[in-house]
Design a protein around this motif. Structure first.
Motif, PDB file in Angstrom:
ATOM      1  N   ASN A 103       4.493  -1.334   3.058  1.00 10.05           N
ATOM      2  CA  ASN A 103       4.104  -0.170   3.857  1.00 10.05           C
ATOM      3  C   ASN A 103       5.236   0.282   4.777  1.00 10.05           C
ATOM      4  O   ASN A 103       5.032   1.107   5.661  1.00 10.05           O
ATOM      5  CB  ASN A 103       2.861  -0.497   4.686  1.00 10.05           C
ATOM      6  N   GLU A 138      -2.129   3.511   2.298  1.00  9.45           N
ATOM      7  CA  GLU A 138      -1.845   2.070   2.460  1.00  9.45           C
ATOM      8  C   GLU A 138      -1.585   1.486   1.073  1.00  9.45           C
ATOM      9  O   GLU A 138      -2.367   1.704   0.148  1.00  9.45           O
ATOM     10  CB  GLU A 138      -3.015   1.375   3.155  1.00  9.45           C
ATOM     11  N   GLU A 167      -1.627  -1.452  -0.770  1.00 12.63           N
ATOM     12  CA  GLU A 167      -2.504  -2.264  -1.627  1.00 12.63           C
ATOM     13  C   GLU A 167      -3.838  -1.578  -1.885  1.00 12.63           C
ATOM     14  O   GLU A 167      -4.322  -1.552  -3.021  1.00 12.63           O
ATOM     15  CB  GLU A 167      -2.753  -3.651  -1.000  1.00 12.63           C
ATOM     16  N   SER A 168      -4.441  -1.000  -0.847  1.00 13.56           N
ATOM     17  CA  SER A 168      -5.784  -0.440  -1.027  1.00 13.56           C
ATOM     18  C   SER A 168      -5.756   0.806  -1.906  1.00 13.56           C
ATOM     19  O   SER A 168      -6.656   1.033  -2.707  1.00 13.56           O
ATOM     20  CB  SER A 168      -6.437  -0.143   0.324  1.00 13.56           C
ATOM     21  N   ILE A 169      -4.698   1.610  -1.793  1.00 15.33           N
ATOM     22  CA  ILE A 169      -4.605   2.799  -2.664  1.00 15.33           C
ATOM     23  C   ILE A 169      -4.285   2.370  -4.098  1.00 15.33           C
ATOM     24  O   ILE A 169      -4.873   2.885  -5.054  1.00 15.33           O
ATOM     25  CB  ILE A 169      -3.533   3.774  -2.137  1.00 15.33           C
ATOM     26  N   SER A 226       0.998  -2.046   9.837  1.00 13.78           N
ATOM     27  CA  SER A 226       0.817  -3.050   8.786  1.00 13.78           C
ATOM     28  C   SER A 226       2.024  -3.983   8.697  1.00 13.78           C
ATOM     29  O   SER A 226       3.170  -3.537   8.695  1.00 13.78           O
ATOM     30  CB  SER A 226       0.633  -2.336   7.444  1.00 13.78           C
ATOM     31  N   SER A 280      -5.184  -0.142  -5.692  1.00 13.29           N
ATOM     32  CA  SER A 280      -6.351  -0.691  -6.384  1.00 13.29           C
ATOM     33  C   SER A 280      -7.264   0.419  -6.921  1.00 13.29           C
ATOM     34  O   SER A 280      -8.140   0.166  -7.726  1.00 13.29           O
ATOM     35  CB  SER A 280      -7.128  -1.625  -5.450  1.00 13.29           C
ATOM     36  N   THR A 281      -7.042   1.669  -6.479  1.00 16.40           N
ATOM     37  CA  THR A 281      -7.878   2.784  -6.954  1.00 16.40           C
ATOM     38  C   THR A 281      -7.208   3.557  -8.090  1.00 16.40           C
ATOM     39  O   THR A 281      -7.810   4.466  -8.653  1.00 16.40           O
ATOM     40  CB  THR A 281      -8.150   3.795  -5.816  1.00 16.40           C
TER      41      THR A 281
END
Ligand SMILES: [Zn+2]
Ligand SMILES: [Zn+2]
Ligand SMILES: [Zn+2]
Length: 283
Positions: A33, A237, A239-241, A28, A243-244
């Protein structure tokens, strides 16, 4: 008193990217990251002066000090002596010089101090005739809070496989790394903590580290206002984590600074990825 925690490194033992790994997180381009080995710097302002307490001395400590801009510390606290937390110990020499060659006070569990004295025997050998090394004064603690540089530090014992690890609370901020279990009695020691930096290795369970769901549960039980996760591997990761996660919880990242202000409010001093110094642009 104002207590700031600066995350010097947010990565697991191998760091992220990991040597030889071609996964999407290791490749990434997002600086968030890129994770050096896990460590924090407590910056505490009390009575108008700043005390800097370094927690652990990772193999990346030189980069971490250069990036953060600190040249001396008031003390070093040791969580445990696994290589990713202590094998930068020799590099304390430049920080010792930066502090005017005043011996550095280092605090750890008795077994941690014994292990460092064995691994780095030359540093602690009074007769060692090479002068270019740090002078370190060791101190041990067990369960009782202890005084460091005019501050009270509360050790928070946690379980890390077959060993114990020390977490640390200063004021209403705390740092806990490398644990698969935070016992009930240690959750009690976290009561009133507003800002917590906590071990969360990956999504799946692990024998010696907490998973993200386990760490979230500990943060909820402790009732903290904000939690940032650390010791993160390449499964997560940024950003993706994020967001959860619920609003009070986020993945930490290298150079993140968050503080409990004099008035008790928690502030997060976000650093834009573009504002990160080039030293993190590893590839
Ligand atoms: Zn570790
Ligand atoms: Zn990877
Ligand atoms: Zn460890």
């Amino acid at each position: 008193m104002r207590v700031e925690i600066e995350m010097l490194g947010s990565g697991t033992s191998a760091g992220v990217p990991m040597i030889g790994c071609e996964c999407w997180v290791c490749r990434s381009p997002n600086p968030r990251n890129k994770r050096l080995r896990a460590s924090v710097l407590f910056r505490v302002v009390k009575d108008g002066s700043e005390r800097r307490i370094l927690v652990d001395v990772t193999p990346d400590v030189r980069l971490q000090a250069l990036r953060s801009g600190f040249t001396s510390v008031d003390a070093v606290l040791i969580t445990h002596t696994h290589a990713d937390h202590c094998h930068g110990l020799d590099d304390l020499r430049a920080i010792y010089w930066g502090g005017g060659k005043k011996p550095i006070d280092l605090y750890g569990y008795p077994e941690s101090v014994a292990s460092l004295r064995q691994t780095f025997a030359y540093i602690f050998d009074e007769d060692y005739d090479y002068k270019g090394i740090a002078r370190i004064n060791t101190h041990v603690f067990e369960h009782e809070p202890f005084r460091v540089a005019g501050l009270t530090v509360t050790p928070i014992p946690v379980v890390h496989g077959n060993m114990r690890v020390a977490g640390f609370r200063i004021g209403d901020a705390a740092y806990i790394t490398d644990t698969n279990l935070v016992p009930e009695s240690s959750i009690e020691l976290l009561k009133g903590v507003k800002l917590l930096v906590l071990d969360a290795l990956r999504r799946a369970p692990h024998p010696t580290h907490m998973s993200l769901p386990q760490a979230l549960e500990v943060a909820r039980q402790a009732g903290v206002e904000r939690v940032f996760f650390t010791h993160i591997n390449h499964d997560l990761e940024h950003e993706s984590i994020n967001s959860t996660l619920p609003p009070f919880a986020r993945l930490g990242y290298d150079m993140l600074r968050a503080s409990v202000e004099e008035d008790g409010s928690v502030k997060v001093h976000d650093i834009e990825p573009s504002g990160l110094p080039p030293i993190v642009a590893l590839r």
